[in-house]
Every structure is written in C-alpha cells, then in structure tokens.
Write an enzyme that holds these catalytic residues in place. Structure first.
Site, short mmCIF file in Angstrom:
data_model
loop_
_atom_site.label_atom_id
_atom_site.label_comp_id
_atom_site.label_asym_id
_atom_site.label_seq_id
_atom_site.Cartn_x
_atom_site.Cartn_y
_atom_site.Cartn_z
N GLY A 93 -49.04 45.95 -97.19
CA GLY A 93 -49.41 47.29 -96.74
C GLY A 93 -48.36 48.25 -97.24
O GLY A 93 -47.48 47.85 -98.01
N PHE B 195 -45.94 49.50 -95.72
CA PHE B 195 -44.63 49.19 -95.14
C PHE B 195 -43.88 48.12 -95.95
O PHE B 195 -42.68 48.02 -95.92
CB PHE B 195 -44.83 48.65 -93.71
CG PHE B 195 -45.74 47.45 -93.70
CD1 PHE B 195 -45.24 46.18 -93.89
CD2 PHE B 195 -47.13 47.62 -93.57
CE1 PHE B 195 -46.09 45.09 -93.94
CE2 PHE B 195 -47.98 46.52 -93.62
CZ PHE B 195 -47.47 45.26 -93.82
N GLY B 196 -44.65 47.28 -96.64
CA GLY B 196 -44.07 46.13 -97.34
C GLY B 196 -45.08 45.01 -97.42
O GLY B 196 -46.27 45.26 -97.65
N VAL C 62 -46.51 40.92 -95.92
CA VAL C 62 -46.51 39.93 -94.85
C VAL C 62 -46.34 38.56 -95.49
O VAL C 62 -47.10 38.18 -96.38
CB VAL C 62 -47.82 39.98 -94.03
CG1 VAL C 62 -47.82 38.92 -92.94
CG2 VAL C 62 -48.02 41.36 -93.42
N ASP D 177 -57.04 51.23 -83.97
CA ASP D 177 -57.33 50.79 -85.34
C ASP D 177 -58.11 49.48 -85.33
O ASP D 177 -57.87 48.59 -86.16
CB ASP D 177 -56.00 50.62 -86.12
CG ASP D 177 -56.22 50.64 -87.62
OD1 ASP D 177 -57.38 50.86 -88.06
OD2 ASP D 177 -55.24 50.42 -88.36
N LEU E 149 -48.95 36.71 -97.51
CA LEU E 149 -50.26 36.64 -96.85
C LEU E 149 -51.04 37.93 -97.03
O LEU E 149 -52.26 37.96 -96.96
CB LEU E 149 -50.08 36.38 -95.36
CG LEU E 149 -49.41 35.06 -94.97
CD1 LEU E 149 -48.98 35.09 -93.51
CD2 LEU E 149 -50.38 33.91 -95.21
#
Ligand code: AMP
Length: 609
Positions: free
Chosen positions: A337, A339-340, A342, A451, A334
């Site tokens: 980012g 981090f990895g 989604v 954010d 989907l």
C-alpha cells in the site's frame, strides 16, 4: 434453534404418522384438510399430511442443499410456509389442493423431537471439548457454525440416549434385557465388539431378538431392507412407530445404568492446532475419530480463532511494543500500500511460534503516514474477535512494523474472482455471515470501520473470513453515534452511504451500507461495483433511487439484505444486529441438510416415514 415451521399453527413438530391421522380424523376428515409435521427420517425435512375422499396422503418435504424445500418432483419454495401457501392455490401433483389447515388445539403444543431437547447442551459440550473454547469464543463458534456442528453432533447423539449401552457383547446385552421386568418391546442398542457396527436387541415373548443395524456407504442407518435414516436415534424413534421387519415395535428402553446422567462421549473431530493450545485430552471412550478431511474445515480448527494471548501464560508477557529479536521477517511480500508493504513472518511467543503478517512502514514516509499506522494499531489493540484480524503488537526497529495475525488466503475479492468454479453460493453466504458477526462486534463496541470492502476482508481459508484494515477506523465516544470528519480524505466513495459523502457523518449505519456493497462484490465473485461510473455519477444514480443490480445466481433473500443495507435514510437502515440475524437465518436454512441427503436426486421419489 427455532424450526422454520414453528410459527405455523398447523405444524405439530415431531409426531408420528398415526398421530397425524388421529388429528386429521378429529378435525373432520374434510377434503383438503392438512397438517405439517417434522420428518422423522431426515434432518430438517417435513411431511405434509392431507385428507382426500376420507383417505390420508403423506408427502415428504425435502430440504435441498440450496435451502429450498420441495415435495419430490415438485417446485422449490424458500420455506415450509411458502410451500404450503403454494399448494393451497394449486394442487400441482398432490391429490388435491390444501384447503383447510388442521390447527393445533391450545392444549397441543408442538412436539419436540428427542434430539431437539438435547441439541443445545450437546452443542456447548461438543465445542468445549473439541476446541477447548469457552465463554464468548464458544458462543461465536456456535453462532457461526451451528448447522455444521449440529450435523456432527446428530450423528453421535445416540450416545446420550438411555437405551444406548456402548460396546458390550451380545450376552451382556441379553443379561441386561433379562434383568428386571421383561415386557414386549423392551430394547437396547449396543455397539458390536468385533465390528464397531450397531446392533439392536429387543425383547418379545420373554425372548431376546438381535438385529444388526446396517450402515451404508452414504452413512445411512437402517434395518435390512428397511427405511434409511441419517442417524441411529432417528431409526430408533421410527421403530417405536413402525416395526419395519422387527418382531415387535420398540417400546420401553432398557436403561443403561452405567451412563445414565453422564455427559456423552463426543468424537474428537478437530484438526490439531499446530502452534496454539495443546489440545484438550481426548474424551475416554470417544467412539469415532473422524479424520479432518472427512469434513469441511471450521473456523475453530484454525489457530486464529482465539487470540494467541487467550493463553494466560502468554497474556502475562503481553506488551503493545514487541521485541525485535522475537520477530522473524520473511522476504515474502503479501501485499502493499502507500505506507509500504506487508510481509510474512513468524513471531516467537513463550510457548509457541505463530505465523504473522507484518505491515512495514517505508522509512521515507512522512509523519502523517506513521501517525495513521499508529492510530490503526491503537484501534486494533482494543479489538478481540474471531472474525477480525487481531494485532499481535507493534515493533519499532529498522522500520515501524505492525504485526498482525496471518490470513494466508488473502483478500476476499481476489480469492473469489480466481476461484469462481470452486466456491459455492452457500460458501459465500457462510463467509459473509462471518463478516456480519465481526461487524456486529464492532458496532457493539462503538467503533466505525469506514473502509469495509471485499478487498479488506481477508481469508484464513475458504471457510473463514476476517475483517482487516483499520486505517480509517474510529472509536466513537460513549455518547456519540457518529464520527464527523473535518477533512476530506482518500475515501472509497463507491462503498460510502449518502450521509458519509454529503455530510461526512460516519456511523455503524454507514458501515452497514458498505457491508451491502461488500456483499454485492462477494456474490458477484469479485465484481467491481458501479463498473466505470465516476463518484458523482454514483451519487446521482443513488439519489434517483437506483441501486446495484442483483448479481447472477445471487439468492433473492441475499439481494433483499443488500437492498435493506442501501436504504437512503440511515435512520431507516438495518443495523448489524439485524444484518447478522438475517444472514444467520439464511445461512442456517441452507446448510442444515446433511450432505449425503442433499446430494441425492431431489426428484427421486423417496419412501416416507
Ligand atoms: P492493507 O494495506 O492493510 O490493505 O494490506 C495490503 C495487502 O496486504 C492486503 O490486501 C493483503 O493482501 C495483505 N495483508 C494485509 N494484512 C494481512 C494479513 N493479516 N494476513 C495476510 N495478508 C495480509
């Protein structure tokens, strides 16, 4: 719900034309003497009654789809007060300018309409029965969608009226009219057995007369050749004042003993939730089952409106860490980012399967990123609001996974930039009002988001927004009203208030600034704030008192909210309680009008009440 004209001393509420004329007579019939009253024909409209040369003139004031008010053929104004002020300076087509307001006397309260006194109870009952909501979720549903709900309810409010007798044959109607006293004008409304249309039966000279109530293609009700109304009860109220072709005025209702004091049957209008609660039992006798496509989807139609754990059976098994075998991870990505990525997935709960979005931590990521994800999970774990993406749980398996509710229509900025032609300004106001509801909840719980931006507002569908991405969020201590960042991070500077950049102080007031930028992004349909300016240039720009310009076609009241979110000193800035109030009142003002009314040619002269 408060009428926007309620504050005006010359507003009388739901009075008839002849009552209006009586008040004007008593006030002396001077040229330019005027008063304002509720329009009894259309929801949300008014009538301006004016005296000139000892004659009365009645001008219907229409409420248009964009929320403005106008007299047919005249200029638009943002409210009834502004409209009256305008015509007090310039007759502009009226018989004369408004010279002297005919004030209500202290013993003349604003007359509430028949629907005004029922509305609030009916709204609650409707939401309870249709979506099986209660408590906080019911309140949120009502606040966020009151204008739409009101429209739905208005069309069935007659079922609550004492004169409505439901589906009975003509003979039974007659029997009821003839029982007891038979004064002229005794009346009832019944649903015709064969066709489901309505009929009016009225007594005159000891004889019962029957009239069919016409229902045209645009949904309006009328007597043959008569004035058209949005609802049956408005027609009845009108026929109490004007016969409109009937043998007599309607006077005394023939009271339906069978339904006196009962809760009205409300129509079941919900889209069945596919994997949520089992729908509540349909209300017996519900007269109209409208297909969901007959109306715009409401947030409450989505499974994501209430937490999947709102069901006590599921809550019993709730744990922060969920089992891997309950989670199906799809290959579909989907988004991504640092981090990895989604991924899409399905979570198997005890009694249902729900669609989920899974934030999958890349295995090579350093500990700091994992810690950040755990902090995000910890924050999300404490939140439960229809306008915030909920966390379902964490899963530690081939990777650390944060499992969240699914918002399939994706980030707001992308959605708007790719559908400029399909999304109306009213739709943008609706979504931004929902964001303000979510932020008001965060403020109340003493959390700062840090954010908030259009990229972090995700859409369940075109009419339902949720705030996401709590990676930078903080829970404030009970006695603190700001969080002081000790280290600089990768900060979204263009969304940050001056005190965040200069002193690293983060409070809900800082989130309010970001909300203003998010509004600007939304009303510019995914535009980039401050274009190519660098962070430092933005700081200097703001310090010199400049602000982002009003996006094209953005309504003035919305740009005013943005500017109030960008007040330099945070002490003087709005809080989310105020922001939500302003968004709500503007949203309600533009969405009250029934679509059939609003889509008619506003300049076309209309017959008035
Ligand atoms: P994030 O790092 O949280 O901003 O997520 C990156 C992207 O993943 C977002 O911009 C969305 O496109 C997608 N995404 C994140 N969370 C969800 C969700 N709950 N539902 C649907 N898509 C999501």
């Amino acid at each position: 719900m408060i009428d926007p004209a309620a504050e005006l001393p010359f507003f009388y509420g739901s009075i008839s034309r002849s009552d209006a004329e009586q008040h004007l007579k008593l006030a002396g019939m001077g040229d330019g003497l005027f008063l304002l009253r509720q329009c009894l024909r259309s929801l949300g409209g008014y009538v301006l009654s004016v005296v000139w040369s000892l004659e009365f003139y009645h001008y219907p004031v229409e409420k248009q789809l964009n929320g403005t008010y106008c007299i047919a053929g005249g200029k638009s104004h943002c409210g009834p007060a502004e409209l009256c002020e305008y015509y007090s300076k310039d007759a502009d087509g009226l018989v004369c300018s408004l010279r002297k307001p005919c004030h209500r006397s202290p013993d003349t309260p604003i007359k509430t309409g028949v629907f005004d006194s029922l509305r609030d109870n009916m709204l609650q009952e409707y939401v309870r029965q249709t979506w099986n909501l209660d408590g906080e979720a019911m309140e949120q549903a009502i606040i966020s969608q009151a204008p739409q709900l009101e429209k739905l309810i208005a069309t069935t409010a007659h079922e609550k009226m004492s004169w409505f007798h439901g589906k009975i044959p003509r003979q039974e109607g007659e029997r009821r009219l003839y029982s007891g006293s038979q004064p002229d004008g005794k009346f009832l409304v019944r649903e015709r057995v064969e066709s489901g249309t309505f009929a009016l039966s009225v007594m005159y000279g000891k004889t019962a007369y029957h009239y069919q109530i016409l229902h045209d293609k645009s949904g309006k009700y009328s007597m043959p050749e008569g004035t058209k109304f949005d609802t049956v009860w408005q027609l009845v109220e009108y026929l109490k004042m004007k016969p409109d072709g009937l043998v007599t005025l309607l006077r005394e209702p023939c009271v339906n003993q069978n339904n006196a004091g009962q809760t009205p049957a409300v129509p079941a209008l919900r889209t069945p939730r596919t994997n949520g609660y089992t729908p509540p039992p349909k209300v017996p006798g519900a007269s109209k089952i409208l297909a969901p496509m007959d109306r715009q989807p409401l947030p409450m139609d989505s499974d994501e409106f209430v937490s999947p754990y709102a069901d006590p059976k599921e809550l019993k098994d709730k744990t922060l860490f969920i089992k891997r075998d309950k989670l199906m991870v799809d290959e579909v990505e989907l988004g991504s980012g640092n981090f990895g990525c989604v991924k899409k997935g399905v979570y198997k709960m005890k009694s249902k399967h729900i669609d989920v979005a899974i934030k999958v931590l890349k295995s090579e990521n350093e500990k700091a990123v994992k810690d950040e994800m755990m902090r995000e999970a910890e924050i999300m774990h404490q939140l439960d609001n229809p306008y915030i993406v909920r966390m379902i749980g964490l899963c530690e398996a081939e990777a650390l996974m944060l499992v969240m509710e699914m918002a399939p229509a994706g980030p707001l900025n992308k959605f708007l930039s790719s559908r400029k032609d399909q999304v109306s300004v009213e739709n943008v106001v609706e979504l931004m009002h929902q964001v303000s509801l979510g932020m008001k909840y965060l403020e109340e719980k003493n959390f700062v988001h840090r954010d908030l931006a259009a990229r972090n507002v995700l859409l369940v569908n075109q009419h339902y927004a949720k705030i996401s991405d709590f990676g930078l969020s903080k829970a404030l201590g009970a006695d603190d009203n700001y969080y002081k960042a000790r280290t600089l991070g990768k900060w979204p500077l263009k969304w940050y208030a001056p005190e965040c950049i200069n002193y690293h102080k983060f409070s809900s007031k800082g989130d309010v600034w970001s909300y203003g930028i998010t509004m600007w992004e939304a009303f510019s349909y995914g535009g980039k704030p401050y274009k190519k300016m660098k962070g430092q240039e933005v700081t200097a720009f703001l310090q010199s008192g400049k602000r982002l310009e009003c996006p094209a076609n953005c309504p003035d009241p919305m740009y005013e909210v943005m500017n109030d979110c960008w007040i330099y000193k945070y002490e003087d800035r709005l809080d989310f309680v105020k922001v939500e109030e302003r968004m709500r009142s503007y949203y309600y003002s533009i969405s009250k009008k029934p679509p059939t009314e609003a889509s008619e040619d506003a300049t076309k002269p209309k017959s008035e009440d």
